[in-house]
Design a protein around this motif. Structure first.
Motif, PDB file in Angstrom:
ATOM      1  N   ASN A  88      45.035  44.841  37.694  1.00 45.57           N
ATOM      2  CA  ASN A  88      45.522  45.331  38.987  1.00 45.57           C
ATOM      3  C   ASN A  88      44.783  44.606  40.104  1.00 45.57           C
ATOM      4  O   ASN A  88      45.378  44.209  41.106  1.00 45.57           O
ATOM      5  N   TRP A  89      43.482  44.456  39.889  1.00 45.87           N
ATOM      6  CA  TRP A  89      42.619  43.731  40.831  1.00 45.87           C
ATOM      7  C   TRP A  89      41.385  43.247  40.084  1.00 45.87           C
ATOM      8  O   TRP A  89      41.021  43.781  39.043  1.00 45.87           O
ATOM      9  N   VAL A  90      40.775  42.203  40.646  1.00 47.17           N
ATOM     10  CA  VAL A  90      39.506  41.669  40.141  1.00 47.17           C
ATOM     11  C   VAL A  90      38.585  41.501  41.345  1.00 47.17           C
ATOM     12  O   VAL A  90      39.013  41.037  42.403  1.00 47.17           O
ATOM     13  N   SER A  91      37.326  41.886  41.188  1.00 46.30           N
ATOM     14  CA  SER A  91      36.367  41.849  42.295  1.00 46.30           C
ATOM     15  C   SER A  91      35.138  41.035  41.888  1.00 46.30           C
ATOM     16  O   SER A  91      34.628  41.201  40.776  1.00 46.30           O
ATOM     17  N   TRP A  92      34.673  40.173  42.790  1.00 46.06           N
ATOM     18  CA  TRP A  92      33.498  39.351  42.480  1.00 46.06           C
ATOM     19  C   TRP A  92      32.814  38.854  43.751  1.00 46.06           C
ATOM     20  O   TRP A  92      33.335  38.998  44.855  1.00 46.06           O
ATOM     21  N   HIS A  93      31.648  38.262  43.557  1.00 50.69           N
ATOM     22  CA  HIS A  93      30.813  37.762  44.647  1.00 50.69           C
ATOM     23  C   HIS A  93      30.561  36.280  44.411  1.00 50.69           C
ATOM     24  O   HIS A  93      30.404  35.853  43.264  1.00 50.69           O
ATOM     25  N   ILE A  94      30.560  35.496  45.465  1.00 48.49           N
ATOM     26  CA  ILE A  94      30.241  34.064  45.338  1.00 48.49           C
ATOM     27  C   ILE A  94      29.100  33.727  46.292  1.00 48.49           C
ATOM     28  O   ILE A  94      29.177  33.993  47.492  1.00 48.49           O
ATOM     29  N   GLN A  95      28.046  33.144  45.734  1.00 47.84           N
ATOM     30  CA  GLN A  95      26.958  32.603  46.538  1.00 47.84           C
ATOM     31  C   GLN A  95      26.681  31.181  46.040  1.00 47.84           C
ATOM     32  O   GLN A  95      27.270  30.735  45.054  1.00 47.84           O
ATOM     33  N   ILE A 190      38.167  40.221  46.546  1.00 46.00           N
ATOM     34  CA  ILE A 190      38.983  41.089  45.710  1.00 46.00           C
ATOM     35  C   ILE A 190      40.374  40.461  45.665  1.00 46.00           C
ATOM     36  O   ILE A 190      40.959  40.159  46.711  1.00 46.00           O
ATOM     37  N   CYS A 191      40.887  40.246  44.459  1.00 49.87           N
ATOM     38  CA  CYS A 191      42.182  39.602  44.284  1.00 49.87           C
ATOM     39  C   CYS A 191      43.029  40.457  43.353  1.00 49.87           C
ATOM     40  O   CYS A 191      42.512  41.055  42.406  1.00 49.87           O
ATOM     41  N   GLY A 192      44.327  40.498  43.595  1.00 50.48           N
ATOM     42  CA  GLY A 192      45.191  41.263  42.702  1.00 50.48           C
ATOM     43  C   GLY A 192      46.656  40.979  42.930  1.00 50.48           C
ATOM     44  O   GLY A 192      47.033  40.070  43.672  1.00 50.48           O
ATOM     45  N   SER A 193      47.477  41.756  42.263  1.00 51.65           N
ATOM     46  CA  SER A 193      48.917  41.582  42.366  1.00 51.65           C
ATOM     47  C   SER A 193      49.597  42.943  42.262  1.00 51.65           C
ATOM     48  O   SER A 193      48.996  43.924  41.805  1.00 51.65           O
TER      49      SER A 193
END
Length: 295
Positions: A88-95, A190-193
């Protein structure tokens, strides 16, 4: 045995039973479905790089929620839908430390960590469908090590994505996001569809693939919160923090300029029913959700 001894014996046995019950209860694993969104955030977010630092948008939980199942991975966290066969969604952090020189591993594979009895989408499940195996958390966001890159190729991180959407519009947005990190920022994504029915390279509207086991979404969205690199991230997010929200149709005739599809977080909430940025103070949430990025 006199009455005093009997009473002492009964009381001792009761104490043993109570202690045993307490110990058993302490050893029982918590069912995530009973935890609130903020509780799940506290469990899964550790420090500034917690994948759920900004909150659990759908209140995802345990196996009792098969279409909102929380999966905590090392390099991202997601809500999975058993019936749709996609997150449904994916959540992550980028540094900066997440971006290195590791080559794309391309090891698409089924996620064997799904609960017993659930269908596992295979690396070949999208073959001949006219849709790409579209990453939610991109391979390019995890290039610090082979392990981190390989983790993004689990099929629980994939959605059926129109090729031009995936390879052009979405790739341009992903590259732009990484350019912000390389320039001294860190981002929470946060990315999803949602929806059903997209148009891939074969033309026409397709609702499902893999013999009906995988739903083709109608829309693909992303929310990006941008901060200067630092610490205590949650406390540094204010009403003036940059937030980029994008919502694209899942079609092959899409415009390659992702900026065309900028919208507000509030509009994505309306479309999905989710509650984003829930870890932030209410006043900050309200301000950020109304914004439409224009930089």
């Amino acid at each position: 045995m006199n009455r005093t001894i009997k009473q002492f014996y009964v009381m001792a046995m009761l104490c043993l039973v109570i202690a045993s019950c307490k110990k058993e209860n302490q050893l029982q694993p918590a069912d995530n479905s009973t935890l609130s969104s903020k509780s799940l955030n506290a469990v899964n977010a550790t420090g500034d790089d917690g994948n759920l630092l900004l909150g659990n948008p759908s209140g995802a939980g345990g196996v009792s929620l098969p279409n909102n199942y929380l999966m905590t991975k090392t390099y991202y966290t997601l809500s999975y839908s058993r019936d749709r066969g996609t997150p449904n969604w994916v959540s992550w952090h980028i540094q900066a430390s997440d971006l290195g020189t590791t080559s794309r591993t391309d090891g698409f594979k089924a996620d064997t960590s799904l609960p017993s009895g659930w269908y596992q989408v295979q690396n070949s499940s999208y073959s001949g469908s006219g849709f790409d195996r579209g990453h939610n958390c991109p391979s390019g966001d995890r290039t610090a090590s082979t392990d981190s890159n390989a983790a993004t190729f689990l099929m629980t991180n994939m959605m059926p994505q129109a090729p031009n959407n995936n390879q052009q519009t979405w790739a341009n947005l992903e590259n732009y996001t990484r350019s912000l990190v390389k320039a001294g920022s860190e981002v929470y994504v946060i990315c999803g569809s949602y929806g059903q029915g997209g148009t891939g390279s074969l033309g026409g509207t397709t609702k499902t693939i893999d013999n009906g086991k995988v739903t083709v979404p109608s829309n693909i969205w992303k929310i990006i919160v941008v901060l200067a690199d630092g610490s205590n991230d949650l406390s540094r997010i204010t009403a003036s923090t940059r937030v980029i929200a994008v919502n694209t149709p899942n079609i092959n005739s899409i415009n390659t300029d992702w900026k065309t599809y900028r919208t507000s977080v509030k509009n994505i909430e309306t479309a999905t029913g989710y509650n984003f940025l829930s870890s932030l103070p209410t006043a900050v949430q309200t301000a950020l959700k109304q914004k439409v990025d224009n930089l």
